[in-house]
Scaffold this active site. Structure first.
Site, short mmCIF file in Angstrom:
data_model
loop_
_atom_site.label_atom_id
_atom_site.label_comp_id
_atom_site.label_asym_id
_atom_site.label_seq_id
_atom_site.Cartn_x
_atom_site.Cartn_y
_atom_site.Cartn_z
N GLU A 37 1.16 -1.64 0.18
CA GLU A 37 -0.15 0.21 -0.33
C GLU A 37 0.76 1.11 -0.22
O GLU A 37 0.65 2.14 0.66
CB GLU A 37 -0.88 -0.16 1.47
CG GLU A 37 -2.00 -1.34 1.09
CD GLU A 37 -3.14 -1.11 2.30
OE1 GLU A 37 -2.91 -0.39 3.17
OE2 GLU A 37 -4.28 -1.70 1.59
N GLU A 55 -4.80 -9.71 -0.49
CA GLU A 55 -5.75 -9.60 0.58
C GLU A 55 -7.03 -9.45 -0.02
O GLU A 55 -7.76 -9.06 -0.18
CB GLU A 55 -5.53 -8.59 1.38
CG GLU A 55 -3.89 -8.06 1.92
CD GLU A 55 -3.71 -6.86 2.47
OE1 GLU A 55 -4.73 -5.65 3.15
OE2 GLU A 55 -2.59 -6.30 2.55
#
Length: 343
Positions: free
Chosen positions: A238, A313
C-alpha cells in the site's frame, strides 16, 4: 543492534539456491560465496538434514572465487509444503572458518498461459496475511508463538503466508521451511498514510528515499535468499507506485529468478504477478476469464493476460465481513491462472 567481529578468512555471504528440474527429476545447486581473497578456495558439502546416521555428502564442491558455481546434486528431492525436504550445507574457507545452514530445492515458474507453477505443478495459494504480534506481549513474538500459529494454519489447510508487511523474525522463515508453508516475502515498505495528501511527497517516488528503499529490499533478500519456502518477493504494501519501487524490482531481478509481487503496480509495469486487494467476485471472474479491466492501458491488457492473478488481501473480517468465500473458491477452481489469495 548486534555487532559481529569476524576473523580473517571468514565468509561474508553465501548464496546456495537449490533448483529442481521437474521434467528431468534432477536437482542442482547454485553456489556463490562472497569473502576476502584469502578465504578462497571455499569448499562445501551438501547433506540430508536430520539423517539418522552420519551420511556421506550428496555432493561436494569448491568455490574458487566470487563467480557462481553450478553443480548437480544426485539423490535430492524437491521441497514442497507436502514434503518439506531439507538439506544442510557445510562450508569451510581456506583459513579454516566454517558455517552451516539449511537449504532446499524448488522450481518456481510462470508459464506462457500465466499459470504459476512450483516443481512442475500449478500452485494454489490458500494463504493468510500474518502480522507478528502476541495478545499480551505485542511485537515480542517467540519461536513457540510462531509454532503455535503455524500449527493452527496447517490444521485449517492453509499452505502459504504473506509476511505482512515486512520480513518476519528469522525463526519464522526457518519454521516455514521445516513445517511446510510457502512464503510471499514482503519488504518493509508501506506509505499508506500519504493517500491523505494525494500521494504528494510519497517516499515510493521521492529520490530522497531511494537508497533507504533499496537498502531494505537488499537486506530482505540477503537474509532469506537461501530459504526454499520463498515463492515470491513482494516489494511492500500500500505505497502507491513510483520510481523507487521500480528500482527495487530491478535490483531483485539482478539477484533472483523468483516472481516479483506488488499490488500497487496496477498497470503491470515492473511486477510479474497481477495482484489485487478486495476485488469483488464479479471483477475477479472477469480478470480470470481474460476480460480486461476498463482502467487498463492497451499494454497492460497484453501483459496481465499472461500473468498469474493473486488476491494478496481479501475476506477482511471487519464490520459485517467477510462473505462470499464460495464465490472466490469457484473462480480459483475454474481458472488456474487465478492462483488463490491471502485472507
Amino acid at each position: 543492534m548486534t555487532l559481529l567481529a569476524q576473523r580473517r578468512g571468514e565468509v561474508d555471504d553465501a548464496e546456495f539456491r537449490g533448483h529442481w528440474d521437474p521434467v528431468a527429476g534432477t536437482a542442482e545447486r547454485r553456489a556463490e560465496v562472497t569473502a576476502d581473497s584469502c578465504a578462497y578456495p571455499v569448499t562445501f558439502e551438501v547433506y540430508p538434514l536430520d539423517a539418522d546416521v552420519s551420511p556421506q555428502p550428496l555432493v561436494a564442491g569448491v568455490v574458487e572465487d566470487q563467480h557462481r558455481v553450478v553443480v548437480p546434486v544426485d539423490g535430492a528431492r524437491p521441497w514442497s509444503p507436502e514434503e518439506p525436504n531439507l538439506y544442510q550445507v557445510c562450508i569451510r574457507s581456506n583459513m579454516g572458518c566454517s558455517a552451516q545452514f539449511t537449504v532446499g530445492f524448488t522450481d518456481v515458474t510462470i508459464g506462457d498461459d500465466g499459470v504459476l507453477c512450483t516443481n512442475g505443478h500449478a500452485l494454489r495459494f490458500r494463504g493468510v496475511n500474518r502480522h507478528e504480534f502476541h495478545p499480551t506481549r505485542g511485537r515480542a513474538v517467540t519461536e513457540q508463538d510462531t509454532v503455535a500459529d503455524y500449527i493452527t494454519m496447517l490444521g485449517h489447510h492453509i499452505n502459504a503466508v504473506r509476511t505482512s508487511h515486512s520480513p518476519p523474525a528469522s525463526h519464522a522463515m526457518d519454521l516455514a521451511d521445516r513445517m511446510g508453508l510457502w512464503v510471499v516475502l514482503e519488504g518493509d515498505v508501506e506509505t499508506h498514510g500519504f493517500v491523505r495528501q494525494g500521494w504528494r511527497e510519497n517516499p515510493s517516488n521521492d529520490p530522497q528515499w531511494q537508497q533507504a528503499i533499496l537498502d531494505r529490499t537488499a537486506r530482505m533478500w540477503h537474509r532469506d535468499k537461501n530459504h526454499p519456502c520463498v515463492v515470491m518477493l513482494s516489494l511492500g504494501n500500500e505505497s502507491n507506485t513510483g520510481a523507487n519501487l521500480r528500482m527495487a524490482a530491478q535490483w531483485l531481478r539482478q539477484h533472483s529468478r523468483l516472481p516479483i509481487h506488488y499490488e500497487g503496480d496496477f498497470q503491470a509495469e515492473y511486477t510479474d504477478v497481477h495482484s489485487r486487494m478486495y476485488a469483488t467476485p464479479t471483477e475477479w471472474r472477469k480478470l480470470a476469464s481474460g476480460q480486461p479491466h476498463p482502467a487498463f492501458s492497451p499494454d497492460t491488457v497484453q501483459t496481465v493476460a499472461h500473468q498469474p492473478l493473486v488476491l494478496c488481501e481479501y475476506a477482511h473480517a471487519m464490520g459485517n465481513g467477510p462473505g462470499g468465500l464460495d464465490d472466490y473458491e469457484r473462480i480459483y477452481r475454474e481458472f488456474p491462472r487465478a492462483c488463490g489469495g491471502f485472507v
